[in-house]
Design a protein around this motif. Sequence first.
Motif, PDB file in Angstrom:
ATOM      1  N   GLY A  21       8.735  20.206 -36.343  1.00 23.87           N
ATOM      2  CA  GLY A  21      10.045  20.739 -35.996  1.00 23.87           C
ATOM      3  C   GLY A  21      11.151  19.723 -35.864  1.00 23.87           C
ATOM      4  O   GLY A  21      12.313  20.093 -35.703  1.00 23.87           O
ATOM      5  N   TYR A  22      10.819  18.438 -35.920  1.00 20.74           N
ATOM      6  CA  TYR A  22      11.860  17.418 -35.798  1.00 20.74           C
ATOM      7  C   TYR A  22      11.352  16.094 -36.364  1.00 20.74           C
ATOM      8  O   TYR A  22      10.149  15.875 -36.507  1.00 20.74           O
ATOM      9  N   ASN A  23      12.283  15.202 -36.675  1.00 21.59           N
ATOM     10  CA  ASN A  23      11.975  13.835 -37.093  1.00 21.59           C
ATOM     11  C   ASN A  23      12.746  12.873 -36.201  1.00 21.59           C
ATOM     12  O   ASN A  23      13.948  13.025 -36.006  1.00 21.59           O
ATOM     13  N   THR A  36       6.458   3.024 -14.953  1.00 22.27           N
ATOM     14  CA  THR A  36       7.569   3.948 -14.741  1.00 22.27           C
ATOM     15  C   THR A  36       8.543   3.722 -15.884  1.00 22.27           C
ATOM     16  O   THR A  36       8.984   2.588 -16.110  1.00 22.27           O
ATOM     17  N   GLY A  37       8.850   4.767 -16.616  1.00 23.78           N
ATOM     18  CA  GLY A  37       9.642   4.565 -17.818  1.00 23.78           C
ATOM     19  C   GLY A  37      10.733   5.590 -18.023  1.00 23.78           C
ATOM     20  O   GLY A  37      10.722   6.680 -17.439  1.00 23.78           O
ATOM     21  N   THR A  38      11.673   5.191 -18.872  1.00 26.04           N
ATOM     22  CA  THR A  38      12.699   6.099 -19.391  1.00 26.04           C
ATOM     23  C   THR A  38      12.727   5.945 -20.891  1.00 26.04           C
ATOM     24  O   THR A  38      12.847   4.819 -21.403  1.00 26.04           O
ATOM     25  N   ALA A  39      12.577   7.052 -21.587  1.00 26.40           N
ATOM     26  CA  ALA A  39      12.629   7.048 -23.047  1.00 26.40           C
ATOM     27  C   ALA A  39      13.815   7.873 -23.503  1.00 26.40           C
ATOM     28  O   ALA A  39      13.969   9.020 -23.074  1.00 26.40           O
ATOM     29  N   ILE A  40      14.658   7.278 -24.350  1.00 24.72           N
ATOM     30  CA  ILE A  40      15.767   8.011 -24.971  1.00 24.72           C
ATOM     31  C   ILE A  40      15.428   8.128 -26.449  1.00 24.72           C
ATOM     32  O   ILE A  40      15.360   7.121 -27.171  1.00 24.72           O
ATOM     33  N   ILE A  41      15.190   9.347 -26.882  1.00 22.72           N
ATOM     34  CA  ILE A  41      14.685   9.614 -28.228  1.00 22.72           C
ATOM     35  C   ILE A  41      15.761  10.338 -29.019  1.00 22.72           C
ATOM     36  O   ILE A  41      16.220  11.419 -28.619  1.00 22.72           O
ATOM     37  N   THR A  42      16.171   9.734 -30.130  1.00 20.57           N
ATOM     38  CA  THR A  42      17.151  10.371 -31.008  1.00 20.57           C
ATOM     39  C   THR A  42      16.416  10.941 -32.210  1.00 20.57           C
ATOM     40  O   THR A  42      15.654  10.225 -32.875  1.00 20.57           O
ATOM     41  N   ALA A  43      16.608  12.229 -32.465  1.00 17.20           N
ATOM     42  CA  ALA A  43      15.861  12.898 -33.528  1.00 17.20           C
ATOM     43  C   ALA A  43      16.741  13.947 -34.193  1.00 17.20           C
ATOM     44  O   ALA A  43      17.841  14.264 -33.717  1.00 17.20           O
ATOM     45  N   LYS A  44      16.243  14.495 -35.296  1.00 21.17           N
ATOM     46  CA  LYS A  44      16.935  15.573 -35.997  1.00 21.17           C
ATOM     47  C   LYS A  44      15.989  16.756 -36.132  1.00 21.17           C
ATOM     48  O   LYS A  44      14.832  16.607 -36.551  1.00 21.17           O
ATOM     49  N   ALA A  45      16.478  17.934 -35.778  1.00 23.54           N
ATOM     50  CA  ALA A  45      15.672  19.145 -35.911  1.00 23.54           C
ATOM     51  C   ALA A  45      15.478  19.480 -37.382  1.00 23.54           C
ATOM     52  O   ALA A  45      16.415  19.383 -38.183  1.00 23.54           O
ATOM     53  N   THR A  46      14.264  19.869 -37.745  1.00 23.77           N
ATOM     54  CA  THR A  46      13.969  20.259 -39.129  1.00 23.77           C
ATOM     55  C   THR A  46      13.735  21.766 -39.242  1.00 23.77           C
ATOM     56  O   THR A  46      13.288  22.253 -40.274  1.00 23.77           O
ATOM     57  N   GLN A  47      14.016  22.483 -38.150  1.00 24.56           N
ATOM     58  CA  GLN A  47      13.994  23.939 -38.137  1.00 24.56           C
ATOM     59  C   GLN A  47      14.830  24.383 -36.935  1.00 24.56           C
ATOM     60  O   GLN A  47      15.237  23.553 -36.120  1.00 24.56           O
TER      61      GLN A  47
END
Length: 502
Positions: free
Chosen positions: A52-54, A72-83
């Motif tokens: 559903g995303y990349n 203890t973490g922080t993740a910022i994830i940039t993605a594009k929806a494929t549906q």
Amino acid sequence: MTLSTTTRHRLMGSAATGTAVAMLVATAANAAPTPGAGGIGDPYYPAYGNGGYNVSNYNLFVDYVPTSGRITGTAIITAKATQDLSSFNLDLMLDAKTVTVNGKPAEFAKPDPHELVVKPTLPLANGSTMVVKVTYTGIPSRLSYNGVSPWIGSGTEAIALGEPEIAAWWFPSNDHPRDKATYQMSFSVPKGLEAIGAGDFVGKTSGTTKDVWKWSSSQPMATYLAFMAVGQFDVLTGTMNQRPYTTAITTTRSDSAITRAKADVLRTPEVINWGASQFGPYAFKQVGGVIANQSFGFALETQQRPVYTPDFWEGGTNMYVVVHENAHQWFGDSVSIRNWRDIWLNEGFATYAEFLWSDKKGEGTTNQLLEEYYGAFGGDPTFWKVPISNPGAKNEFNGAVYLRGGMALAALRNVIGEADMTKLLKAWTAAKKGGNASIPEFTAMAERISGKELSPFFYNWLTARTKPAKTAENGFLPARFDGIRPASADIIARNAMMRGAR
């Protein structure tokens, strides 16, 4: 003009049909968003990766506390929806604390220990960019999934390192080589410890009680190739053979194995330059390596900076493991597999690089090694029963995938000629740079470049569960050896069996 009753009915029927079609089209165009798949579609590991995303980028901030082993973490994830997405999954073994999507709080749950299901406040349209922020925590050394616990060590010596899985144990991700992304990684550790990662070394920020080590990969990287090694390291930087390097060597061991490992790993720039002459331009900027203090039985081709256990140097010098892991910078890191069944494209090719290095150093030609292993394993039916084009889940690192895989490429060189073999490997790494590939794509390219029908050859070497016949068609040349055993034979085989035993 007056219309007949029949004509009126025909036109009314046509109008009704047109209206129904229009309604169906409108309904399809406005179909309700649906959840993204919980797996990317790998037949070996259905739960790994997501649909559903990349992802295009991971920006990770990780704090590691040695006394507890807690992350203890922080993740910022940039993605594009494929549906059109109503929800989507991330692979994460740790506990999520908060999740936002495009700056808005999102619902989330963990119906499975490996899966974080995120439901945005508003559905995501196909093609839209989504920025997902996850805060999370946990003690990865205590976590296992389907009997797998990839985290290595604890306390002041710990490594997030594994294949085919490790990412879920320290950051949320789309955990499959098919979805590669760029990375920024910041690791906070107590002063006196170093935190090493993949990619380029950006720098270190010193605080009162903690230091932050920063790493960046501007080239796409598979999730399993990202790593974090925390410990006491001597971090060496510089330029050698026109290659900038960052190499970290444990300072908590000072035995002969560490001394030998350091001498060999510091030759990495030389190996990279040689690899470029064989396989095409190096895809990255920095080079280097990490020598850990722990015995974990394998080395891993983490991008731009392989991580090694000192076990490989217990018996003496071992440039072959350095050659193998750095050949993966082309075969595995730049050109990544499409599915885990394609693992021959990684391990067979890196083993073939060891054959080529042996030839370069006068320690045994590729043909001598082909003959040596053919004879050595001739009576071992288990070695030949592994179809290396599809070895099976949890069997990707069988020793046959390495040695039979390297032999297959040595035999292919005999069939198509040395010039076409070099042309093929360079064309392969150029065409697939930064992406993914499958075995059928490679075999098709081999046929195009050589102009030969190679289906029977590849079947006999990669798929058949029997030893290939010793024929010219299978890549065997008339024996012209003097009976001297290749000096490299034992060390290449031992390296392969160590990896296969993990």
